[in-house]
Design a protein around this motif. Structure first.
Motif: not given
Length: 859
Positions: A356-358, A404-405, A422-424
């Motif tokens: 998770l980005e956050e 985030k991948l 990458k952030t998607i």
């Protein structure tokens, strides 16, 4: 008067006792002197019966014989010390043995000294009589040789045991005889060593073993081998002092210990125990190590080099993985990745890592971990490094969140590689029904943090406050209330996950009804079959999975059709008649997948299955275009349909010609066999030839000739139609017409083999001509339309709802998936049968069997 008969009895008993005592004393004096001679003789016999004299060289045999002769002579000299017991010694031994006091035995033979008179004689005789009364019942004792005091360790018993063992061994095939010590035996010198050396590359490299000591490799200066290859050297015979050394490029030399000894260094790895050789030869000694760097392997014995091999080790490079396109949402909502994986020997595994980005709050209690997405890797030896992976992650609670991948790959050597991060936004399933969307949102809230359970209960109470205004279907209200009750009662994470699954299924039921379940089963059947193809599953497993796929496909299409009948908007979006994909087409496509898998073409079967998945994804997404076609486009479509029909007919005609030619050849072989075997063979040959008579075969060939001629005429008509549309037929069509003419002539001469070759050439030329025709038509349409749309819809405009090339751009000429024709499949099956037959031969060499097993694994 009573003493007269007693004297003879005592005299006889005393004589026997003296004789026994004499023998006892003689034995105990002689035995210590004879024992060394007996031990010497027993050792000599033991060596002879064990066959040791037969194995000794002459100089050693003579030396041992001399030692035994000296020992025997020394033992005979000891016999000179023997002294026979005297009468007085015998009497003293008897008196001592019977504890007689006053020497009663000597009193019987003694005489009084001095002057004798009648009283003295009477007194002496009375004394003798009384002493004689004590001799009644005297006897001798046992021998006392004193050997135990001289041999306290009992070596004499070991000699006796060795003698008995050697005597039993002498009756065996390797036993010897006493004559061996006196017979000259031709003793073989040290057996010249036999050296067998080979290198086995790691199994994942797919490289064959290299036999270093083979005659054809004797002149090879340097052997190039993969890193971590196992080098094995076996020495049979020789002196037994052979040693193996490895010197690297820097000149550092280390010894590789033989099997069964303590090893040191990286190059000396444990290996199987050495196998003993036949009697009389040195045991086989085996050395095993790993090659991790360039160097020279040297076999030495007694300071001289027997052989050496130089190696150039190819390093095992780490894998490389990278994105070949941006991660995106597929047409059916699944998460789609395009990536490339490269490795010198093929990557072993790859996966997608999500985060998770956050980051969640420190006190959050998520119910689910990050989604898992294993990635497919290229097959070993495949030049195509581009891969595509799709996975339906819409059910995961992270769907719709920013993540985030990064992709990672690993090879069989344990080396890993990663891509950039990458952030998607993870694709989520869109819900047109507001209630279904609300249920999914409630599920997501308490799944990301179980501490929000009470908040979700409050939201459900708010949604159900006025059910008559919120719910169109009473069953939806009842389902949501049941879910609320389950959520309220759930206390553990496992129970909460069950509630989350219930909410998801309820949302799908509200949105799609039964179609969502059928779609899920279809996707699971496709993934199971793809995994089985990659794992090399058995034919029985492929049969079972194909049956499940057919059932899931039929159920999905039935549900899809029922839904289309109920939904007017969906019915309006059905494709044009020329764009439809029938049930028969799907069945034939699945039959091709099954035949390719069973014939060993697993890679082609997997590619065809991927194409089927794309087609079903397009169908599930309802992709199609309602574009009107001009009159010229309709005419182009008609011409391309004709071309597709010509190619189909040519393929079927080639298959039929091949089948008839093979049948005729088998019949001729049967007749020849019958002629050689006489009458019985004639009958067998006739039975084999009952399939088709020569007249029937000639008639069938004439029919094929007519069909081939008609096909050539249809091709000429197609070329004239293209010229009328302003499209110049390519060179491929001209070559196809010429090949068709040659095939027609060969069929007229009943030459099936040549006809098949010409028909194959015609089919290949038709494909080249079709490519040229499609390019010209595409240029013409682009000129009429002034260019297509941008983005993904421009790519989709030339596809039907199932993802096939639309009729406006021509049929699929086999560019997307190279599917072998019937002849190729038959040849592949023949090759597989030959490999399995050879592998079943128990007399095949081990290296050959290992190679054949790797060939089968490459399927």
């Amino acid at each position: 008067m009573t003493e007269a008969p007693e004297k003879p009895r005592i005299s006889r008993h005393l004589t026997q006792t003296r004789l026994t005592t004499r023998a006892t004393m003689a034995l105990e004096r002689l035995w210590p002197l004879v024992l060394p001679l007996l031990v010497t003789l027993s050792l000599f016999a033991s060596l002879s019966w064990f066959g040791l004299f037969r194995m000794m060289p002459d100089w050693a045999r003579f030396g041992v014989l001399a030692a035994f002769a000296a020992a025997a002579i020394g033992s005979l000299i000891l016999l000179r010390r023997y002294r026979a017991p005297t009468a007085a010694e015998i009497d003293r031994r008897i008196e001592a043995a019977n504890a007689l006091v006053h020497t009663p035995l000597r009193a019987q033979t003694d005489k009084p000294t001095g002057r004798q008179d009648g009283f003295a004689d009477a007194l002496w005789r009375e004394h003798q009589r009384r002493m004689a009364a004590r001799l009644d019942g005297v006897g001798s004792d046992l021998p006392r040789t004193g050997v135990p005091q001289r041999d306290p360790w009992g070596f004499r018993a070991a000699a006796a045991l060795l003698l008995v063992t050697a005597f039993a061994f002498s009756f065996g095939p390797r036993g010897g005889s006493v004559d061996d010590a006196f017979r000259a035996v031709a003793f073989a010198e040290t057996i010249p060593p036999r050296i067998d050396a080979w290198v086995t590359p790691p199994a994942y490299t797919g490289r064959a073993p290299i036999f270093l000591s083979a005659a054809n490799n004797a002149e090879t200066p340097v052997f190039t081998v993969p890193e971590n290859s196992d080098v094995t050297l076996r020495v049979t015979g020789g002196s037994g002092a052979e040693a193996l050394f490895f010197a690297d490029a820097a000149g550092t030399q280390r010894e590789i210990k033989p099997s069964g000894t303590e090893t040191g260094g990286e190059a000396a790895a444990p290996a199987p125990a050495a196998v003993p050789s036949v009697a009389g030869a040195s045991a086989a000694r085996q050395f095993t190590g790993k090659l991790t760097a360039d160097g020279v392997l040297s076999l030495q014995s007694d300071g001289r080099e027997l052989d050496n091999w130089a190696f150039a080790v190819t390093p095992d490079k780490p894998p490389v993985i990278r994105f070949s396109g941006e991660p995106r949402r597929a047409v059916n909502g699944a998460f789609e990745l395009h990536y490339e994986v490269e490795d010198d020997y093929g990557a072993a595994s790859a996966k997608a890592d999500f985060a998770l980005e956050e980051a969640p709050a420190p006190d959050a209690r998520p119910l689910y971990n990050a989604p898992e997405m294993p990635l497919t890797v290229p097959r070993r030896g495949s030049p195509d490094v581009a891969q595509k992976a799709t996975r339906d992650l819409t059910e995961h609670v992270w769907a719709g969140s920013r993540i985030k991948l990064a992709l990672s790959a690993a090879d069989d050597a344990g080396q890993e590689a990663k891509t950039e991060t990458k952030t998607i936004v993870l694709p989520e399933r869109p819900f047109t029904n507001p209630l279904a969307g609300a249920v999914v949102e409630l599920r997501k809230i308490f799944s990301l943090d179980a501490n929000q359970k009470q908040h979700v209960l409050d939201l459900i109470d708010a949604v159900t406050l006025r059910p008559e205004d919120t719910f169109d279907n009473p069953s939806h209200y009842l389902g949501l209330m049941a879910g609320r009750t389950s959520l309220k009662l759930a206390q553990t994470d496992e129970a909460l996950r069950e509630v989350a699954d219930y909410f998801w299924n309820m949302a799908l039921q509200i949105e799609d009804g039964d179609l969502s379940n059928a779609e899920k089963r279809l996707r699971q059947a496709q993934e199971a079959l793809k995994q089985a193809l990659r794992d090399g599953a058995s034919d029985e497993e492929i049969d079972r999975l194909m049956k499940e796929l057919r059932q899931a496909m039929n159920e999905f299409l039935r549900e899809f059709a029922e839904r289309a009948a109920r939904d007017p908007n969906m019915a309006m979006q059905q494709p044009q008649p020329g764009q439809e994909l029938s049930q028969r087409d799907l069945e034939r496509m699945m039959d091709q997948i099954e035949n390719l898998a069973k014939s060993g073409n697993r890679q082609q079967a997997e590619e065809l299955l991927s194409q089927l998945q794309d087609m079903m994804n397009n169908l599930q997404a309802g992709r199609q275009q309602q574009q009107g076609e001009s009159g010229q486009q309709s005419e182009m479509r008609e011409q391309m349909n004709k071309l597709g029909e010509i190619m189909r007919r040519q393929q079927e005609m080639m298959n039929e010609t091949f089948r008839m030619d093979q049948q005729q050849r088998g019949q001729e072989r049967g007749e020849q066999f019958g002629e050689e075997q006489g009458e019985q063979g004639d009958q067998r040959g006739q039975q084999q030839g009952q399939g088709m008579t020569p007249e029937e075969f000639a008639d069938a060939m004439r029919q094929l000739q007519q069909g081939q001629g008609q096909l050539q005429g249809d091709l000429e008509s197609l070329m004239k139609g293209l010229e009328g549309m302003g499209i110049q037929p390519g060179q491929g069509f001209g070559e196809a017409g010429e090949a068709m003419g040659q095939a027609e002539g060969a069929l007229g001469q009943s030459d099936g083999g040549r006809a098949v070759g010409e028909q194959g050439r015609a089919l290949e030329a038709l494909r080249r001509g079709a490519q040229d025709m499609m390019q010209q038509m595409q240029q013409a349409m682009e000129g009429d339309q002034g260019g297509g749309q941008e983005g993904g819809r421009q790519q989709n405009a030339d596809r039907d709802p199932l993802g096939r090339p639309r009729a406006t751009t021509g049929p699929d000429f086999g560019n997307s998936v190279k599917v072998p024709d019937e002849i190729d499949v038959q040849r592949a099956r023949q090759i597989l049968d030959a490999i399995r037959k050879r592998l079943g031969n128990a007399l095949s060499p081990e290296l050959e069997r290992s190679y054949l097993e790797r060939l089968l694994k490459l399927q």
